[in-house]
Design an enzyme around this catalytic site. Structure first.
Site, PDB file in Angstrom:
ATOM      1  N   SER A  11       2.258  -2.787  -2.716  1.00 38.48           N
ATOM      2  CA  SER A  11       2.256  -1.328  -2.587  1.00 38.48           C
ATOM      3  C   SER A  11       3.460  -0.787  -1.822  1.00 38.48           C
ATOM      4  CB  SER A  11       0.979  -0.923  -1.841  1.00 38.48           C
ATOM      5  OG  SER A  11       1.067   0.395  -1.374  1.00 38.48           O
TER       6      SER A  11
ATOM      7  N   GLU B 107       3.188   1.412   0.202  1.00 36.69           N
ATOM      8  CA  GLU B 107       2.680   1.659   1.546  1.00 36.69           C
ATOM      9  C   GLU B 107       3.259   0.615   2.529  1.00 36.69           C
ATOM     10  OE1 GLU B 107       0.832   4.292   2.399  1.00 36.69           O
ATOM     11  OE2 GLU B 107       0.126   3.721   4.382  1.00 36.69           O
TER      12      GLU B 107
ATOM     13  N   TYR C 213      -4.145  -0.874   6.190  1.00 36.07           N
ATOM     14  CA  TYR C 213      -4.001  -1.177   4.763  1.00 36.07           C
ATOM     15  C   TYR C 213      -2.586  -1.680   4.465  1.00 36.07           C
ATOM     16  CZ  TYR C 213      -3.168  -0.216  -0.208  1.00 36.07           C
ATOM     17  OH  TYR C 213      -2.800  -0.319  -1.532  1.00 36.07           O
TER      18      TYR C 213
END
Ligand code: NAP
Ligand code: GDD
Length: 324
Positions: free
Chosen positions: A125, A127, A149
């Site tokens: 990801s 992220e 996460y």
């Protein structure tokens, strides 16, 4: 010719449903792993459920993963399952680590034990870039995750690279930037907005409460992104790829476009609410997917405006049907 067989973890999620449809169109036999739940949540896959095989397993339980691989012998595994909501990862950091980080090791290890020739895709990801150290972000940009996460996804990325290098496995990490669709979960900001706009337009709500309107994301369409996952596993060599549109927009711009599409002004309806602010924010994401474009021949087909309109149209239709 033998049909190619693929296992998808997270098939009940947004990406799993689009990937399954894509693989079925390519002539694959699709095995989908689902968790045991007290009520079924097959909303996203029910329209093609008769064309796939569903098996029960959990990323928390390596024995279940080994059994599924032994029984079904896929040639490709797409590991999409995760606790994927960033906000929840502060409330449930250990659970997020168990699934989103260690779950990747369990799946990789199950592949190594049963058949190391299986090609493996890991859903990494953007992220992971978090507090970005360069703009735009590429495969070489250092990670600086900003949520439990994001930290878990960094682990998942590196364990995938490590199994590739340790055991010579065909393991790829797709570093996908945000991708959305009418099948997006209602808690994610794009769907929360498209659904909120439709509810307000139909007179079902009077306001939409959101957090940080200034965050910027590189938003693409999930239906386009699943093709990149598949392409990664069709190459001669395993590698890691950034998948993105190369454009960034703020949450505010998303609101402006979504409300404007139904002739409303977002400033009359959007209320900022502290409850949706995050302890640490990812302010700006914008990806450089030159490598995926050059090597995989992949490029996004749906632009930002088309995506926003598609999501608002779908929610208007959904709510009209539900409130008929
Ligand atoms: P999603 O809609 O939240 O779907 C997640 C899936 O994982 C669901 O099918 C869920 O099952 C399953 N799952 C969760 N925990 C599990 C466990 N312990 N064992 C087995 N299955 C489990 O997520 P998505 O948007 O499709 O994203 C797919 C993957 O890509 C995720 O790994 C996500 O982190 C990653 N990713 C997404 C984006 C994006 O913008 N969408 C970008 C980059 C990376 P239930 O239905 O039972 O909950
Ligand atoms: N969810 C949510 N709800 N986000 C809001 C809200 C709100 O009410 N108001 C503002 N935001 C902001 C968040 O603070 C964040 O900056 C941005 O909108 C996007 O939030 P999400 O849609 O929840 O997505 P995300 O970027 O945190 O995470 C998604 O993309 C990642 C890829 O970068 C998820 O799909 C992750 O699983 C994925 O890895």
């Amino acid at each position: 010719m033998m049909k190619r067989r693929a296992l998808i973890t997270g098939i009940t999620g947004q990406d799993g449903s689009y990937l399954a449809e894509f693989l079925l169109r390519q002539g694959y036999e699709v095995i989908g792993m689902v968790r045991r739940t007290s009520t079924v949540n097959f909303e996203r896959i029910k329209h093609f459920q008769d064309q796939i095989t569903l098996v029960t397993g959990d990323l928390a339980d390596e024995v279940s993963l080994i059994s599924i691989l032994r029984e079904h012998r896929p040639s490709e595994v797409y590991n999409l399952a995760a606790q994927s909501f960033v906000q929840t990862s502060w409330a449930q950091p250990v659970f997020t680590g168990e699934t989103t980080a260690l779950g990747v090791t369990r799946m990789l290890d199950a592949v190594r034990i049963v058949d190391p020739e299986i090609r493996f895709y890991q859903a990494s990801s953007s992220e992971m870039f978090g507090k970005v150290v360069e703009v735009p972000q590429t495969e070489r940009t250092p990670f600086y995750p900003r949520s439990p996460y994001g930290v878990a996804k960094v682990y998942g990325h590196w364990i995938t690279v490590n199994y590739r290098e340790s055991y010579n496995m065909f393991a790829c990490s797709g570093i996908l930037f945000n991708h959305e669709s009418p099948r997006r979960g209602l808690e994610f900001v794009t769907r929360k907005i498209s659904h909120g706009v439709a509810r307000i337009k139909l007179g079902l709500d009077e306001e939409l409460r959101l957090g940080n309107l200034d965050a910027q994301r590189d938003w693409g369409f999930a239906g386009d992104y699943v093709e990149a996952m598949w392409l990664m596993l069709q190459q001669d060599h395993p590698d890691d790829y950034v998948v993105a549109t190369g454009e960034t927009h703020s949450v505010r711009e998303f609101c402006e476009l979504a409300f404007g599409y139904v002739d409303l002004d977002y400033r009359d309806y959007v209320v900022q609410d502290e409850r949706f602010m995050r302890p640490a924010e990812v302010d700006l994401l914008i990806g450089d997917s030159s490598k995926a474009r050059a090597t995989l021949g992949w490029s996004p087909k749906t632009n930002f405006q088309e995506l926003v309109h598609m999501m608002v149209d779908a929610d208007l239709q959904l709510l009209k049907e539900q409130n008929r």
